[in-house]
Write an enzyme that holds these catalytic residues in place. Structure first.
Site, mmCIF file in Angstrom:
data_model
loop_
_atom_site.group_PDB
_atom_site.id
_atom_site.type_symbol
_atom_site.label_atom_id
_atom_site.label_comp_id
_atom_site.label_asym_id
_atom_site.label_seq_id
_atom_site.Cartn_x
_atom_site.Cartn_y
_atom_site.Cartn_z
ATOM 1 N N CYS B 148 46.795 48.782 39.313
ATOM 2 C CA CYS B 148 46.621 47.325 39.383
ATOM 3 C C CYS B 148 45.632 46.812 38.339
ATOM 4 C CB CYS B 148 46.168 46.912 40.775
ATOM 5 S SG CYS B 148 47.437 47.221 41.995
ATOM 6 N N HIS B 149 44.420 47.351 38.357
ATOM 7 C CA HIS B 149 43.423 46.849 37.426
ATOM 8 C C HIS B 149 42.715 47.968 36.679
ATOM 9 C CE1 HIS B 149 43.907 43.825 40.667
ATOM 10 N NE2 HIS B 149 44.101 43.061 39.632
ATOM 11 N N GLY B 150 43.335 49.164 36.679
ATOM 12 C CA GLY B 150 42.858 50.236 35.819
ATOM 13 C C GLY B 150 41.580 50.930 36.253
#
Lengths: 430, 184
Positions: B148-150
């Site tokens: 999703c956001h690394g």
């Protein structure tokens, strides 16, 4: 602004009515509302937005007759609406596309307000009520997107409710209270459905306040100077009912294009997969109208700070009337601010672009370099990542409101304002 | 209200008016509070939701290098049989440099024989950023990677890189036999 009522009932029934409940008088006065005579098509979006709200409420009430808010049945019930319910495909498409059209119109309406300084005295409250409407629209849009219970619905809801979990100390309890459980589940879906049904009526009430406020202080206009005489105005009906009507017809053609030919173009394919709490989609993205805020959220590596900035991006709109120190309303007479406004507009699109892409991917490629991977030499692109780009966008977004608008108001040399709206029209300046 | 005449002996008594003000205000405050309580409380997790809060997992079927994913409280629990290489990698990490400092050892509960077995890692498979499910054997540390956001987690499920603030959560669990774990 409205002045004393000029309505005179002609018929006996109208006279009878006027003595008991002057509702006809109210309607006639409302339609005869004196509007500045130089309003352009950017001013048609208020009417367009009213239509959007009515359309969403009408189609929404019908969809609720066929939809089932339960985790095991929600997805299928939406598919049933699209396939089996007579004209369900049309109504579902109108509602889903309608949400996008609603946001498209509200963004144009807001940028118009920004450009012509419609938030300045005496219209501060008018603007703030508008911001509250926008906030309620965002909540409604988010809640509604959860209802089809596809993969994006589920994971979008998980990410957004996760924001509350980031609040220090009370976050986790607050999140569980909002979800009605340990994670997004059936209790969450049921309350989201209930609130999604409620909020549009809250919006309708806020719209009533918004319209009341605009009727009290009067509409702003493209040159941003006050109405001085009756010559500066035209009655709302028939002049602006016609102008708004034409704009609505054009808007509806774009709306229809999406409804009939591109019903899924603004959505996401992953939402055609049933929600699965065991599998995260590879790339969670919100609907297009939230992308700039999503980019701001991801621009910072810290969870809580990201959330604060994202909400701050909306809070800053509420205090805008006191951030902009300029005396002149319309940016037509503010040449420097106008240029920064165009950059601001551009940055909003840049942020939207960043929000739709992975933070670590490259937005621009500058060249290639060779790196060693597992003993092999591989060519790797170097350039600017979306994360860096979204940081630039975020800095400009806040810089525009918190630095440029306050400072430019003090130092900018504005152009000479016309003496009146009527004179400006005769001189070809309006 | 219409009778404004006050005869002798019927003087306006300020204390009577105060009594009405105070008693009405008090009743309103208590009433609003006692009404708000159930209205707010009904949103919390219901009894049946809370009752479904514990599960038993048989770990004997998991092979080395495999991971079991079990749904617990609507979230996945990862039960991973770690390879020796993964355990060594987790052990080798300098604790001081971590965002959420925790030894690999501290992320285990004693097995049925009272000892710590560092091959079976039990962990809530939810990214501490915004609740996505990380992908196994991925990321810069060959542990887990959240798409999703690394966020990158190591082979112990500790946050190493990216926006997540905390290590992945170790749930309350106990061994109720040599091979069965009770979570919750």
């Amino acid at each position: 602004m409205s002045g004393p009522s000029t309505y005179e009932p002609k018929y006996a029934a109208a006279k009878w009515m006027d003595k008991r409940l002057p509702i006809i008088r109210m309607g006639v006065d409302f339609m005869g509302f004196p509007s500045p005579r130089n309003l352009n098509y950017w001013y048609a979006f208020g009417g367009i937005l009213s239509l959007c709200l009515m359309s969403q409420i009408l189609t929404g009430i019908i969809l609720a007759m066929h939809y089932t808010p339960h985790v095991d049945m929600a997805f299928d019930s939406v598919q049933r609406i699209r396939r089996d319910v007579p004209f369900g495909w049309l109504l579902q498409s109108m509602h889903a596309v309608g949400a996008s059209m609603f946001f498209l119109a509200v963004y144009i309406h807001m940028f118009r307000g920004l450009f012509y300084g419609s938030y300045k005295a005496p219209r501060e409250l008018l603007w703030i009520i508008g911001c509250a409407i926008y906030l309620a629209m965002m909540a409604t849009g988010f809640l509604g997107y959860t209802l089809p219970w596809g993969q994006m619905s589920f994971w979008g809801a998980t990410v957004i409710t996760g924001f509350f979990g980031a609040i220090p100390f009370v976050g986790e309890s607050l999140q569980q209270w909002l979800l009605g459980g340990y994670s997004v589940g059936n209790p969450t879906l049921q309350r989201f459905f209930s609130l999604h049904y409620l909020l549009p009526f809250v919006i309708a009430a806020l719209v009533a306040l918004h319209v009341w406020a605009v009727h009290h202080v009067g509409q702003n206009n493209p040159i941003g100077i006050d109405v001085k005489t009756k010559e500066d105005t035209l009655p709302f009906h028939p002049f602006y009912t016609m102008k708004d009507g034409f704009a609505i017809a054009v808007f509806l053609m774009i709306f229809a294009l999406f409804v009939f030919y591109l019903p899924d173009a603004l959505g996401h394919a992953d939402n055609y997969q049933r929600a699965d709490p065991m599998k995260t989609p590879p790339h969670i993205v919100p609907e297009w109208y939230f992308l700039p805020f999503y980019a701001i959220l991801r621009a910072v590596p810290d969870k809580l700070l990201g959330i604060i900035l994202m909400f701050g991006a909306i809070v800053v709109l509420f205090v805008l009337p006191w951030l902009d120190t300029a005396k002149v309303r319309s940016m037509r007479f503010r040449p420097t601010t106008r240029r920064f406004f165009y950059i601001f507009l551009f940055m909003c699109f840049i942020l939207g672009w960043c929000g739709g892409n992975s933070p670590d991917d490259l937005a621009f490629t500058f060249g290639h370099k060779n790196v060693m991977v597992d003993g092999h030499e591989v060519s790797e692109a170097i350039g600017m990542t979306f994360k860096t780009l979204s940081r630039i966008g975020t800095i400009y977004y806040f810089g525009f409101f918190l630095f440029l608008l306050p400072v430019l108001g003090w130092i900018e040399k504005t152009k000479k304002l016309p003496d009146s709206i009527t004179k400006a029209i005769h001189d070809g300046e309006a | 209200m219409s009778d404004t005449h006050i005869s002798d002996g019927e003087h306006e008594d300020p204390s009577r008016r105060d009594f009405i003000y105070i008693s009405t205000a008090a009743a309103a405050a208590v009433g609003a509070g006692s009404l708000a309580w159930p209205l707010v409380s009904q949103m919390s997790a219901a009894s049946d939701t809370r009752a479904a809060g514990s599960i038993e997992i048989d770990v004997s079927k998991i092979e080395e290098g495999q991971q079991l994913k079990v749904l617990w409280r609507g979230k996945p629990v990862f039960v991973r049989y770690r390879t020796q290489k993964e355990i060594d990698a987790a052990d080798a990490v300098e604790i001081d440099g971590l965002r959420d400092p925790e030894t690999d050892e501290a992320r285990f509960r004693p097995a049925f024989d009272g000892k710590i077995h560092k091959n079976i890692l039990v962990m809530v498979g939810v990214c501490t950023h915004f609740g996505c499910i990380p992908v196994g054997e991925a990321g810069d540390f060959d542990g887990w990677y959240c798409p999703c956001h690394g966020s990158h987690y190591d082979t112990s499920g500790r946050i190493r890189k990216g926006p997540a603030p905390k290590n992945m959560v170790i749930p309350e669990y106990t061994y109720i036999s040599d091979t069965v774990i009770k979570v919750g």
